[in-house]
Design a protein around this motif. Structure first.
Motif, short mmCIF file in Angstrom:
data_model
loop_
_atom_site.label_atom_id
_atom_site.label_comp_id
_atom_site.label_asym_id
_atom_site.label_seq_id
_atom_site.Cartn_x
_atom_site.Cartn_y
_atom_site.Cartn_z
N ILE A 238 -35.08 52.69 26.15
CA ILE A 238 -34.96 51.79 25.00
C ILE A 238 -36.22 50.95 24.86
CG2 ILE A 238 -33.71 49.78 24.10
CD1 ILE A 238 -31.17 50.95 25.40
N ALA A 239 -36.73 50.43 25.97
CA ALA A 239 -37.94 49.60 25.93
C ALA A 239 -39.14 50.40 25.42
CB ALA A 239 -38.23 49.05 27.33
N VAL A 240 -39.25 51.66 25.85
CA VAL A 240 -40.36 52.51 25.40
C VAL A 240 -40.24 52.84 23.92
CG1 VAL A 240 -41.37 54.83 25.61
CG2 VAL A 240 -40.79 53.52 27.67
N LEU A 241 -39.01 53.06 23.45
CA LEU A 241 -38.79 53.48 22.06
C LEU A 241 -38.97 52.35 21.04
CD1 LEU A 241 -35.61 55.73 22.51
CD2 LEU A 241 -37.93 56.51 21.96
N LEU A 242 -38.80 51.13 21.47
CA LEU A 242 -38.84 49.99 20.55
C LEU A 242 -40.08 49.98 19.64
CD1 LEU A 242 -37.38 46.99 22.59
CD2 LEU A 242 -36.55 47.87 20.40
N PRO A 243 -41.30 50.11 20.16
CA PRO A 243 -42.47 50.03 19.28
C PRO A 243 -42.85 51.34 18.59
CG PRO A 243 -43.20 50.20 21.54
CD PRO A 243 -41.71 50.19 21.59
N VAL A 244 -42.17 52.44 18.89
CA VAL A 244 -42.55 53.75 18.34
C VAL A 244 -42.18 53.81 16.86
CG1 VAL A 244 -42.25 56.25 18.51
CG2 VAL A 244 -42.23 54.84 20.58
N PRO A 245 -43.14 54.13 15.97
CA PRO A 245 -42.89 54.10 14.52
C PRO A 245 -42.26 55.38 13.97
CG PRO A 245 -45.19 54.60 14.92
CD PRO A 245 -44.56 54.39 16.28
N ILE A 246 -41.05 55.69 14.43
CA ILE A 246 -40.30 56.83 13.87
C ILE A 246 -38.93 56.34 13.44
CG2 ILE A 246 -41.49 58.64 15.15
CD1 ILE A 246 -39.20 58.62 17.17
N ALA A 247 -38.21 57.17 12.70
CA ALA A 247 -36.89 56.79 12.18
C ALA A 247 -35.94 56.43 13.32
CB ALA A 247 -36.32 57.95 11.36
N PRO A 248 -35.05 55.47 13.08
CA PRO A 248 -34.07 55.09 14.11
C PRO A 248 -33.24 56.27 14.60
CG PRO A 248 -34.07 53.49 12.31
CD PRO A 248 -34.93 54.64 11.87
N GLU A 249 -32.95 57.22 13.70
CA GLU A 249 -32.15 58.39 14.10
C GLU A 249 -32.87 59.21 15.16
OE1 GLU A 249 -30.91 57.11 10.06
OE2 GLU A 249 -32.83 57.56 11.00
N ALA A 250 -34.18 59.38 15.01
CA ALA A 250 -34.96 60.13 16.00
C ALA A 250 -35.00 59.38 17.33
CB ALA A 250 -36.37 60.37 15.49
N ILE A 301 -26.14 49.53 23.04
CA ILE A 301 -27.32 48.66 23.16
C ILE A 301 -28.44 49.20 22.25
CG2 ILE A 301 -29.14 47.86 24.71
CD1 ILE A 301 -27.04 47.95 26.97
N GLY A 302 -28.64 50.52 22.28
CA GLY A 302 -29.66 51.13 21.45
C GLY A 302 -29.45 50.86 19.98
N LEU A 303 -28.22 50.94 19.53
CA LEU A 303 -27.90 50.69 18.12
C LEU A 303 -28.25 49.25 17.72
CD1 LEU A 303 -24.50 52.54 17.59
CD2 LEU A 303 -26.64 52.99 16.39
N MET A 304 -28.09 48.34 18.65
CA MET A 304 -28.35 46.94 18.37
C MET A 304 -29.83 46.63 18.23
SD MET A 304 -25.35 45.53 18.12
CE MET A 304 -24.92 47.09 17.34
N VAL A 305 -30.68 47.36 18.97
CA VAL A 305 -32.08 46.95 19.05
C VAL A 305 -33.08 47.94 18.44
CG1 VAL A 305 -31.62 45.57 21.10
CG2 VAL A 305 -32.39 47.93 21.36
N LEU A 306 -32.72 49.22 18.33
CA LEU A 306 -33.69 50.21 17.84
C LEU A 306 -33.79 50.20 16.31
CD1 LEU A 306 -32.95 53.22 20.24
CD2 LEU A 306 -34.86 51.60 20.32
#
Length: 306
Positions: A238-250, A301-306
């Motif tokens: 989750i921490a790694v994915l936070l700044p990645v500029p792709i769609a939330p679904e991906a 948790i992912g749904l809340m923050v990503l």
């Protein structure tokens, strides 16, 4: 994402896994399947069924958008897999190599694919395939060395001529050329791919039938490994994915894959390459059971923050 639906899918998949394992145990106890037979089934799963899954999923109509997101997912898969391997090494160093493999490789196929299909949609399975394809070379190099400690098993020639690696190359070529399997090829690939989970579970059933479960459950590494696999790695993902500029679904696809329990290859690679396959089977079984609680929590948790 409907958490009730997600939980339902996970329960169904988990119960199905344990029922298939039970069949493997019954076959072993009835002396209809022994360790040598399990080894042969593992070979079929690893060298035939898994490559069929990769080829079938990647053989689809070309799309530049899909290619770009797929490449991002593949890059994330490599980074997260290597990151998981680093975490495992920092915890265990030169000990518990099967545990390190279990932390590094999750059950993307049997748990990840149906969850992604049902929760996000069929079109997102392509990104699962991209992640699996990117992970294959790591599993067949560092993963095999980790289990076997035999560098001769991972020579460049053996890696490049391995069916799993070849399937990735073929699948990418089919996608880039917009070639979709049809007719007899589609039926053959689909039927071979459908063997993947059943074969793996029968093999695990045999391994469990040979295992002293009481002794296994007293092994503290069983619980530490699963804590890292099911809690630490998903939170780090989750921490790694936070700044990645792709769609939330991906991003959710990647979280589902790296929040999944230990991969069945934990036990199968251990048997194929001289590791403690009984401990590997125990890791997979307990991890799958615990994931019914941990995965919904991580996805929430992912749904809340990503």
């Amino acid at each position: 994402m409907d958490m009730g639906q997600t939980m339902g899918i996970m329960v169904t998949q988990t119960v199905a896994m344990f029922l298939m394992m039970a069949i493997g145990i019954a076959l072993y106890e009835a002396k209809m399947l022994n360790r040598a037979g399990a080894q042969q089934l593992a070979n079929v799963a690893v060298y035939v069924a898994t490559p069929a899954v990769v080829i079938r999923s990647l053989a689809t109509e070309f799309s530049m958008e899909k290619l770009i997101i797929g490449l991002v997912c593949a890059a994330l898969s490599v980074a997260l897999t290597l990151g998981s391997a680093l975490v495992a090494w920092l915890v265990y160093r030169d000990r518990q190599r099967i545990s390190q493999f279990a932390i590094m490789i999750s059950n993307m196929g049997f748990i990840g694919i149906p969850l992604v299909q049902s929760v996000l949609g069929e079109e997102y399975v392509f990104y699962v395939s991209a992640a699996i394809a990117a992970q294959v070379p790591i599993a067949w190099t560092y993963g095999i060395w980790l289990v076997s400690q035999d560098k001769s098993l991972i020579s460049p020639k053996k890696v490049l001529t391995n069916p799993a690696v070849i399937s990735v190359v073929v699948g990418i070529a089919l996608f880039c050329c917009s070639v979709e399997l049809g007719g007899v090829l589609e039926v053959t690939a689909a039927d071979m791919a459908n063997l993947n989970t059943g074969l793996a579970m029968l093999v695990l059933g045999v391994y469990l039938a040979e295992t002293d479960l009481r002794s296994l459950l007293r092994n503290k590494n069983l619980y530490l490994t699963n804590f890292i696999r099911l809690i630490i790695i998903p939170i780090a993902t989750i921490a790694v994915l936070l700044p990645v500029p792709i769609a939330p679904e991906a991003k959710l696809v990647m979280l589902i894959l790296f929040a999944a329990p230990c991969g069945t290859t934990t036990a199968m690679y251990s048997q194929m390459f001289g590791g403690d396959y009984r401990f590997g089977a125990g890791l997979v079984s307990l991890s799958t059971l615990l994931s019914m609680v941990t995965m919904p929590a991580m996805l929430f948790i992912g749904l809340m923050v990503l």
